[in-house]
Scaffold this motif. Structure first.
Motif, short mmCIF file in Angstrom:
data_model
loop_
_atom_site.label_atom_id
_atom_site.label_comp_id
_atom_site.label_asym_id
_atom_site.label_seq_id
_atom_site.Cartn_x
_atom_site.Cartn_y
_atom_site.Cartn_z
N GLN A 39 0.81 -1.20 0.00
CA GLN A 39 0.00 0.00 0.00
C GLN A 39 0.85 1.26 0.00
OE1 GLN A 39 -2.01 -1.54 3.55
NE2 GLN A 39 -3.91 -0.94 2.57
N GLU A 43 -2.95 4.99 0.99
CA GLU A 43 -3.83 3.86 1.26
C GLU A 43 -3.65 3.37 2.69
OE1 GLU A 43 -4.49 1.50 -2.79
OE2 GLU A 43 -2.40 1.70 -2.26
N GLN A 126 -9.99 1.01 -11.97
CA GLN A 126 -9.54 0.58 -10.64
C GLN A 126 -9.25 1.78 -9.75
OE1 GLN A 126 -9.08 -1.62 -7.65
NE2 GLN A 126 -9.23 -2.79 -9.54
N LEU A 127 -8.67 2.82 -10.35
CA LEU A 127 -8.37 4.04 -9.60
C LEU A 127 -9.66 4.68 -9.10
CD1 LEU A 127 -6.39 6.24 -8.64
CD2 LEU A 127 -6.60 7.28 -10.91
N SER A 129 -12.42 3.23 -8.41
CA SER A 129 -12.95 2.42 -7.30
C SER A 129 -12.25 2.76 -6.00
CB SER A 129 -12.78 0.93 -7.60
OG SER A 129 -13.55 0.55 -8.73
N ARG A 130 -10.94 2.93 -6.06
CA ARG A 130 -10.18 3.23 -4.85
C ARG A 130 -10.51 4.63 -4.33
NH1 ARG A 130 -4.35 0.25 -4.79
NH2 ARG A 130 -4.98 -1.63 -5.90
N TYR A 133 -13.78 4.61 -2.65
CA TYR A 133 -13.66 4.03 -1.31
C TYR A 133 -13.12 5.08 -0.33
CZ TYR A 133 -12.11 1.00 2.49
OH TYR A 133 -11.91 0.42 3.72
N MET A 134 -12.18 5.88 -0.78
CA MET A 134 -11.65 6.94 0.07
C MET A 134 -12.74 7.95 0.43
SD MET A 134 -7.85 7.80 -1.45
CE MET A 134 -7.48 8.97 -0.14
N LYS A 156 -4.49 11.45 -6.47
CA LYS A 156 -4.84 10.46 -7.48
C LYS A 156 -3.62 10.08 -8.32
CE LYS A 156 -8.66 10.62 -9.84
NZ LYS A 156 -9.79 11.06 -10.68
N VAL A 159 -1.61 7.55 -6.28
CA VAL A 159 -2.26 6.25 -6.21
C VAL A 159 -2.30 5.58 -7.58
CG1 VAL A 159 -4.39 5.03 -5.58
CG2 VAL A 159 -3.63 6.97 -4.22
N ARG A 160 -2.43 6.37 -8.65
CA ARG A 160 -2.51 5.81 -9.99
C ARG A 160 -1.25 5.03 -10.36
NH1 ARG A 160 -2.22 5.95 -15.52
NH2 ARG A 160 -4.25 5.81 -16.59
N VAL A 163 -1.48 1.74 -8.62
CA VAL A 163 -2.50 0.89 -9.24
C VAL A 163 -1.97 0.29 -10.53
CG1 VAL A 163 -4.75 0.93 -10.40
CG2 VAL A 163 -4.47 2.08 -8.21
#
Length: 486
Positions: A39, A43, A126-127, A129-130, A133-134, A156, A159-160, A163
């Motif tokens: 993570q 995350e 997928q990004l 979705s994450r 969730y955040m 983003k 995190v991207r 991912v």
């Protein structure tokens, strides 16, 4: 007993179920150390929001290993250790974890060499979705910005990258192990090597089916959404910028921030009503209002490229918490009566009438999120609401109609069927065949990956910082001083 069997038994004895043990990836030799995707700090903060901003989360970015153009930072190693702690899992030793991180970087490097790619559209999905969730965890995008002290786009972006790397690593693993098969003889051979006094005691397990009907959008609600989209369409026709309107109005958070841009799509990637409308357009043209399972769309085609098309849209959804459930409730109540009178089998009713596509084809059977098995452990790992319902039921019974909310936020109702209960027992070849099969399959996959590493290690340039000279990366003590930065 060989090393592989010993490792398998140690995990079997330490977990409540074979399926849970399998999901940790701990049933193999050295390459079983391949971690779940490590993570990012962002995350980790989701998993442990109380630690956001605390001093121990600030880590030095010293390079401790390099694989071609990919780096392992000291902060990566520390964050990996933190992720195990956050998930309540015992952490492996640092050297073992470092090797796992190096292996992941090696997969990325080899993916680049072998031209293995993941499409941007898959990464973005997928990004999204994450990030959704955040938003659920923190309540709003504004709260996220305040919590992390950086813009949503910056977050983003961070995190991207992760991912993309996780998906590419996973695709490489799938490519390496795609031909791996397991026979019943393999499973029996594995089971027979386990001493009978070492077989774990399995908790009670259950099989549960569901039939779902979603709330109905009324004609008045549909008309309201249509009128809003027609007004936006009219604004574009009178000179307004579609992208600006999408950013301000679209309820598709992922594409809305990009002016509704969905990127290039191949035929079959989008739901049929959307794709059918988009492909009838010429570049620059807008569609009429299009209804799909996701809501109501206004689509603008940007361009086509061979068999691909590039479109953007504005999506409006009904307010699901205000939808009408009287008709779905009446429908399921009638269906329940037919099943109880034995005029209709539950499995057939689920296939014919359930609106939850993920379970309908399997006769309504729910599946364990980790193992994919239809047998779910009836213990602390089960959703508490589900546990409470089943705890008051007997096998073969069906619940009254219950409120339901899907993972993607749809409101509806459902009935649950308590199909089977497997009493607590010592692991058994026949009863637990599926779990044993998964373990053997994972062992074979790990062996295939291990062989791939041995063959491929010469294709990449690997250096490791002298601080970790005692770690036997890939079974050797050879380490070269890696570059370091602070």
């Amino acid at each position: 007993m060989n090393k592989l069997q010993t490792a398998s038994l140690s995990i079997l004895g330490a977990t409540l179920t074979l399926a849970q043990a399998f999901s940790t990836g701990g049933f193999a030799t050295r390459t079983s150390a391949l971690p779940q995707p490590v993570q990012t700090a962002a995350e980790l903060a989701i998993a442990r929001p109380d630690t956001v901003g605390e001093p121990e989360t600030v880590l030095l970015n010293k390079i401790i290993a390099k694989v071609d153009n990919y780096y392992v930072l000291k902060s990566d190693l520390e964050e990996a250790l933190q992720s195990y702690a956050a998930n309540g899992q015992p952490a492996p030793q640092k050297c073992q974890l470092l090797e796992s991180l190096v292996i992941n970087k090696m997969m990325l490097a080899k993916a680049e060499i072998d031209s293995v790619v993941v499409e941007d559209k898959q990464i973005d999905s997928q990004l999204d979705s994450r990030m959704s969730y955040m938003v659920q965890q923190y309540g709003s995008e504004k709260n996220i910005i305040e919590q992390f002290g950086k813009s949503l786009e910056m977050l983003k972006g961070e995190v991207r990258v992760q991912v993309r790397d996780q998906m590419l690593t996973r695709k490489m693993q799938e490519t390496i192990t795609q031909k791996t098969k397991v026979t019943p003889r393999d499973v029996l051979k594995f089971y027979n090597t386990i001493p009978k006094d070492s077989l774990p005691y399995m908790p009670a397990e259950v099989e549960v089916g569901q039939i779902v009907r979603y709330a109905v959008v009324t004609k008045a609600q549909k008309e309201t959404l249509r009128q809003r989209l027609l007004a936006l369409r009219d604004s574009v026709l009178h000179g307004a910028d579609f992208a600006v309107l999408a950013k301000a109005n679209s309820e598709d958070v992922g594409s809305g921030e990009k002016g509704g841009d969905l990127g290039y799509a191949k035929r079959g990637m989008m739901v049929a009503p959307f794709e059918g409308a988009a492909l009838k357009l010429k570049p620059g043209e807008m569609s009429d209002i299009v209804e799909s399972d996701f809501g109501f769309h206004l689509i603008q085609l940007i361009e086509t490229r061979g068999a691909e098309y590039h479109a953007r849209h504005i999506l409006l959804r009904p307010e699901y918490n205000r939808l009408e459930v009287t008709e779905p409730t009446r429908f399921l109540d009638s269906l329940r009566n037919l099943i109880q009178l034995d005029s209709l089998k539950f499995e057939k009713a689920a296939k014919d009438f359930s609106e939850d596509k993920a379970t309908a084809d399997a006769g309504g059977l729910l599946r364990d999120a980790q193992s994919g098995s239809s047998r779910m452990a009836m213990d602390g790992t089960m959703d508490y609401a589900m546990f409470s319902i089943l705890d008051t039921m007997t096998v073969g019974k069906i619940t009254p109609v219950l409120p339901y909310r899907s993972d993607d936020g749809k409101t509806g109702v459902r009935i649950l069927y308590y199909k089977t209960k497997i009493a607590p027992h010592t692991a058994d070849y026949k009863l637990d065949f599926e779990k044993l099969q998964n373990i053997v399959l994972q062992n074979k996959k790990n062996k295939a990956i291990d062989e791939w590493f041995r063959k491929s290690v010469g294709d990449v340039y690997i250096t490791v910082d002298p601080e970790y000279t005692s770690c036997r990366i890939f079974g050797t003590t050879q380490t070269t001083g890696a570059q370091a930065s602070n």
